[in-house]
Write an enzyme that holds these catalytic residues in place. Structure first.
Site, PDB file in Angstrom:
ATOM      1  N   CYS A 143       0.820  -1.211   0.000  1.00 46.53           N
ATOM      2  CA  CYS A 143       0.000   0.000   0.000  1.00 46.53           C
ATOM      3  C   CYS A 143       0.855   1.264   0.000  1.00 46.53           C
ATOM      4  O   CYS A 143       0.532   2.231  -0.696  1.00 46.53           O
ATOM      5  CB  CYS A 143      -0.915  -0.011   1.224  1.00 46.53           C
ATOM      6  SG  CYS A 143      -1.924   1.475   1.420  1.00 46.53           S
ATOM      7  N   CYS A 186      -5.714  -2.984   7.479  1.00 45.19           N
ATOM      8  CA  CYS A 186      -6.958  -2.226   7.619  1.00 45.19           C
ATOM      9  C   CYS A 186      -8.169  -2.935   7.032  1.00 45.19           C
ATOM     10  O   CYS A 186      -9.295  -2.722   7.494  1.00 45.19           O
ATOM     11  CB  CYS A 186      -6.801  -0.843   6.995  1.00 45.19           C
ATOM     12  SG  CYS A 186      -6.505  -0.867   5.199  1.00 45.19           S
TER      13      CYS A 186
END
Length: 347
Positions: free
Chosen positions: A91, A187
């Protein structure tokens, strides 16, 4: 004067970073990136209200489609290939310091600040990434795959802070993070990656034998993707001594187990590295870290066009293919980062 965008997640770290930027009288805007499908309108309202109170412009940036394509889909494919991926390290270069940095520049900012615990130094050779002050929260390992030129437009206000100091400073200011909780390690996975993969109906390998290195069958596994190298618990087999996962035989769908001595490694091979410092400028002694909750330890590292070969002077826990290998100087500078492709067993 620089115009700085702070990536405001709603947690304590990004909130403290915003406050520190304002206290320098820098021109600041706040940006909250939407990564996941479910929309938290209540959080957005709290973030907007906080920024209005602080007189900071607030923007929502929708990156949900890009996050699915560039982070979640590769995560799923990696598990289907038998790897144990590190989505945060994917990410950071693709999303946070990739597309999000591009978006804030379109909004008029020329720098992006985040709440990462890491440090940047400006040198004649460009930006240099270092470990943060808080050894327990240092996130330089996850940042090791971000292209070096991106750090020229990035700042880390918490470089010289500890997590405890952040909590204390927010308490003294009477502020509570809008999210009301700490962010999860991954997440998009609420609890267990296995449940996440099942809920998405991901096609993965089925049951097979659990064996010793000599082929002795000790039990059955429910899919190689359920297990990681070095795993001890959850194997569901009884033996005269503790057993650990030592490898995966995809050709025969076998889960290999053995004593702890068989989990040791003399090194690993990586894919093409992200070079954060030219190898010709590396010090004579370097250290390597192959998993997050691990201190960098001495290693020999050679770099070629296809990857890095990392050799440990003393056998250590076996690196896991799919995870990241980060190379450091003794002073804590990140020299390179790459995805581990293969680990070497100790003799």
């Amino acid at each position: 004067m620089h115009k700085t965008a702070i990536a405001l997640s709603g947690g304590a770290d990004s909130l403290m970073s915003l406050l520190l930027l304002r206290e320098t009288e820098a021109e600041v805007m706040a940006v909250h990136a939407r990564f996941l499908g479910a929309d938290d309108e209540a959080l957005h309202e709290r973030l907007h209200g906080l920024c209005a109170k602080l007189r900071v412009p607030f923007h929502l940036v929708d990156l949900r489609g890009e996050f699915e394509e560039l982070v979640i889909a590769p995560f799923v494919r990696a598990y289907q290939s038998g790897l144990t991926p590190n989505p945060c390290a994917t990410c950071n270069p693709a999303i946070k310091f990739g597309l999000l940095l591009d978006r804030v520049r379109e909004l008029g900012a020329d720098r992006l600040a985040t709440g990462h615990y890491a440090r940047l130094a400006r040198t004649p050779h460009g930006a240099a990434l270092y470990r943060g002050l808080d050894a327990d929260k240092d996130q330089s390992y996850f940042l090791s795959r971000v292209p070096r030129e991106r750090f020229e437009q990035v700042i880390f206000p918490l470089a010289d802070w500890t997590k405890n100091a952040v909590r204390q400073a927010l308490d003294e200011r009477g502020l509570t993070p809008p999210a009301g909780r700490e962010s999860q390690e991954v997440c998009f996975i609420p609890s267990d990656y296995r449940d996440f993969l099942r809920e998405r109906n991901v096609r993965l390998g089925g049951p097979g034998p659990i064996t010793l290195a000599d082929g002795t069958i000790l039990g059955r596994h429910e899919g190689l993707w359920n297990h990681t190298l070095g795993q001890r618990k959850g194997l569901g087999i009884a033996y005269s001594q503790p057993l650990y996962v030592t490898g995966k035989d995809f050709a025969q769908n076998r889960l290999l187990v053995g004593p702890k001595s068989e989990t040791l490694s003399t090194g690993c091979r990586t894919g093409i590295p992200n070079l954060l410092w030219p190898p010709e400028l590396w010090p004579g002694e370097v250290l390597a870290q192959t998993i997050y909750r691990q201190r960098p330890e001495p290693a020999r590292v050679s770099v070629d066009q296809a990857g890095m070969t990392i050799t440990f002077p003393d056998p250590r826990a076996m690196p896991t293919p799919g995870q990241v290998a980060a190379v450091y100087s003794p002073e804590g500078q990140v020299l390179a980062g790459a995805v581990i492709e293969e680990a070497s067993h100790a003799a």
